[in-house]
Design a protein around this motif. Structure first.
Motif, PDB file in Angstrom:
ATOM      1  N   THR A  24      51.428  29.056  43.354  1.00  0.00           N
ATOM      2  CA  THR A  24      51.724  27.717  43.868  1.00  0.00           C
ATOM      3  C   THR A  24      50.444  27.040  44.328  1.00  0.00           C
ATOM      4  O   THR A  24      50.300  25.837  44.237  1.00  0.00           O
ATOM      5  N   ASN A  25      49.499  27.840  44.808  1.00  0.00           N
ATOM      6  CA  ASN A  25      48.216  27.314  45.246  1.00  0.00           C
ATOM      7  C   ASN A  25      47.139  27.961  44.388  1.00  0.00           C
ATOM      8  O   ASN A  25      46.814  29.121  44.562  1.00  0.00           O
ATOM      9  N   SER A  26      46.594  27.223  43.459  1.00  0.00           N
ATOM     10  CA  SER A  26      45.612  27.802  42.535  1.00  0.00           C
ATOM     11  C   SER A  26      44.183  27.425  42.935  1.00  0.00           C
ATOM     12  O   SER A  26      43.357  27.106  42.092  1.00  0.00           O
ATOM     13  N   THR A  27      43.911  27.470  44.223  1.00  0.00           N
ATOM     14  CA  THR A  27      42.576  27.173  44.700  1.00  0.00           C
ATOM     15  C   THR A  27      41.624  28.271  44.239  1.00  0.00           C
ATOM     16  O   THR A  27      41.855  29.455  44.486  1.00  0.00           O
ATOM     17  N   MET A  28      40.557  27.865  43.573  1.00  0.00           N
ATOM     18  CA  MET A  28      39.593  28.826  43.070  1.00  0.00           C
ATOM     19  C   MET A  28      38.643  29.227  44.197  1.00  0.00           C
ATOM     20  O   MET A  28      38.069  28.377  44.866  1.00  0.00           O
ATOM     21  N   LEU A  29      38.517  30.526  44.411  1.00  0.00           N
ATOM     22  CA  LEU A  29      37.568  31.014  45.401  1.00  0.00           C
ATOM     23  C   LEU A  29      36.149  30.917  44.872  1.00  0.00           C
ATOM     24  O   LEU A  29      35.217  30.653  45.616  1.00  0.00           O
ATOM     25  N   ILE A  30      36.010  31.170  43.572  1.00  0.00           N
ATOM     26  CA  ILE A  30      34.718  31.080  42.894  1.00  0.00           C
ATOM     27  C   ILE A  30      34.920  30.191  41.683  1.00  0.00           C
ATOM     28  O   ILE A  30      35.745  30.481  40.825  1.00  0.00           O
ATOM     29  N   ARG A  31      34.200  29.097  41.594  1.00  0.00           N
ATOM     30  CA  ARG A  31      34.347  28.181  40.466  1.00  0.00           C
ATOM     31  C   ARG A  31      33.302  28.538  39.403  1.00  0.00           C
ATOM     32  O   ARG A  31      32.113  28.392  39.624  1.00  0.00           O
ATOM     33  N   LEU A  32      33.801  29.042  38.260  1.00  0.00           N
ATOM     34  CA  LEU A  32      32.914  29.379  37.146  1.00  0.00           C
ATOM     35  C   LEU A  32      32.658  28.158  36.267  1.00  0.00           C
ATOM     36  O   LEU A  32      31.584  28.010  35.711  1.00  0.00           O
ATOM     37  N   SER A  33      33.676  27.338  36.110  1.00  0.00           N
ATOM     38  CA  SER A  33      33.568  26.073  35.383  1.00  0.00           C
ATOM     39  C   SER A  33      34.718  25.203  35.878  1.00  0.00           C
ATOM     40  O   SER A  33      35.454  25.588  36.777  1.00  0.00           O
ATOM     41  N   GLU A  34      34.893  24.042  35.262  1.00  0.00           N
ATOM     42  CA  GLU A  34      35.981  23.156  35.677  1.00  0.00           C
ATOM     43  C   GLU A  34      37.351  23.806  35.476  1.00  0.00           C
ATOM     44  O   GLU A  34      38.273  23.560  36.229  1.00  0.00           O
ATOM     45  N   MET A  35      37.471  24.642  34.447  1.00  0.00           N
ATOM     46  CA  MET A  35      38.767  25.228  34.102  1.00  0.00           C
ATOM     47  C   MET A  35      38.923  26.682  34.548  1.00  0.00           C
ATOM     48  O   MET A  35      40.026  27.203  34.551  1.00  0.00           O
ATOM     49  N   HIS A  36      37.840  27.355  34.888  1.00  0.00           N
ATOM     50  CA  HIS A  36      37.906  28.786  35.139  1.00  0.00           C
ATOM     51  C   HIS A  36      37.357  29.140  36.515  1.00  0.00           C
ATOM     52  O   HIS A  36      36.337  28.622  36.931  1.00  0.00           O
ATOM     53  N   GLY A  37      38.058  30.052  37.144  1.00  0.00           N
ATOM     54  CA  GLY A  37      37.629  30.588  38.421  1.00  0.00           C
ATOM     55  C   GLY A  37      38.770  31.359  39.046  1.00  0.00           C
ATOM     56  O   GLY A  37      39.922  30.956  38.960  1.00  0.00           O
ATOM     57  N   PRO A  38      38.484  32.492  39.665  1.00  0.00           N
ATOM     58  CA  PRO A  38      39.554  33.311  40.227  1.00  0.00           C
ATOM     59  C   PRO A  38      40.032  32.801  41.588  1.00  0.00           C
ATOM     60  O   PRO A  38      39.249  32.359  42.411  1.00  0.00           O
ATOM     61  N   SER A  39      41.335  32.889  41.792  1.00  0.00           N
ATOM     62  CA  SER A  39      41.929  32.610  43.095  1.00  0.00           C
ATOM     63  C   SER A  39      42.038  33.946  43.831  1.00  0.00           C
ATOM     64  O   SER A  39      41.644  34.991  43.318  1.00  0.00           O
ATOM     65  N   ALA A  40      42.614  33.931  45.014  1.00  0.00           N
ATOM     66  CA  ALA A  40      42.788  35.173  45.782  1.00  0.00           C
ATOM     67  C   ALA A  40      43.691  36.157  45.028  1.00  0.00           C
ATOM     68  O   ALA A  40      43.405  37.352  44.958  1.00  0.00           O
ATOM     69  N   ALA A  41      44.788  35.663  44.448  1.00  0.00           N
ATOM     70  CA  ALA A  41      45.689  36.540  43.686  1.00  0.00           C
ATOM     71  C   ALA A  41      44.987  37.082  42.442  1.00  0.00           C
ATOM     72  O   ALA A  41      45.176  38.248  42.076  1.00  0.00           O
ATOM     73  N   ASP A  42      44.184  36.251  41.802  1.00  0.00           N
ATOM     74  CA  ASP A  42      43.434  36.708  40.625  1.00  0.00           C
ATOM     75  C   ASP A  42      42.464  37.827  41.001  1.00  0.00           C
ATOM     76  O   ASP A  42      42.323  38.804  40.261  1.00  0.00           O
ATOM     77  N   LEU A  43      41.793  37.676  42.127  1.00  0.00           N
ATOM     78  CA  LEU A  43      40.864  38.722  42.560  1.00  0.00           C
ATOM     79  C   LEU A  43      41.601  40.027  42.851  1.00  0.00           C
ATOM     80  O   LEU A  43      41.111  41.107  42.506  1.00  0.00           O
ATOM     81  N   ALA A  44      42.786  39.947  43.452  1.00  0.00           N
ATOM     82  CA  ALA A  44      43.585  41.149  43.694  1.00  0.00           C
ATOM     83  C   ALA A  44      43.971  41.800  42.362  1.00  0.00           C
ATOM     84  O   ALA A  44      43.886  43.026  42.206  1.00  0.00           O
TER      85      ALA A  44
END
Length: 128
Positions: A24-44
């Motif tokens: 629901t919240n896709s805030t990127m913790l690390i922005r790799l580009s405009e379209m790519h970057g992991p969120s907290a759930a992605d890092l988990a």
């Protein structure tokens, strides 16, 4: 296949499920580009995935000479080379807005690494 192999596969699958889970919240913790970057759930998900993936890579490295004996001298070297190149292309494609290179690289890398992992965990017959 060894039981530990299936444990590693389960970890990789769980990591992929976490990565694919809608957020629901896709805030990127690390922005790799405009379209790519992991969120907290992605890092988990990446941590769980790595917990299963890294032991597989270590098994391939440990049994590399056995894999060469099973498949022929050149096959593992080619598969490893293609895997390294496609992994580099994955990193490059994360900086680009084009997802076609990313998914093509992921597909080729996964196929090559799957063959190597299969032979690393396959019950080998005694040398003749």
């Amino acid at each position: 296949m060894k039981a530990v192999f299936w444990f590693y596969v389960a970890l990789v699958a769980a990591g992929l499920v976490i990565l694919c889970w809608p957020e629901t919240n896709s805030t990127m913790l690390i922005r790799l580009s405009e379209m790519h970057g992991p969120s907290a759930a992605d890092l988990a998900g990446l941590i769980v995935l790595a917990a299963g993936y890294l032991p597989m890579i270590f098994a391939v490295a440990k049994r590399f000479t056995d894999i060469q004996r099973q498949t022929g001298n050149i096959t593992p070297i080619v598969l490893t080379s293609v895997s390294v190149v496609t992994l580099a292309l994955i990193v490059v494609s994360l900086r680009l807005p084009n997802d076609y290179l990313l998914w093509a690289s992921v597909s080729v890398s996964t196929c090559c690494q799957s063959v190597l992992v299969f032979y690393a965990f396959e019950k080998s017959s005694p040398p003749s």
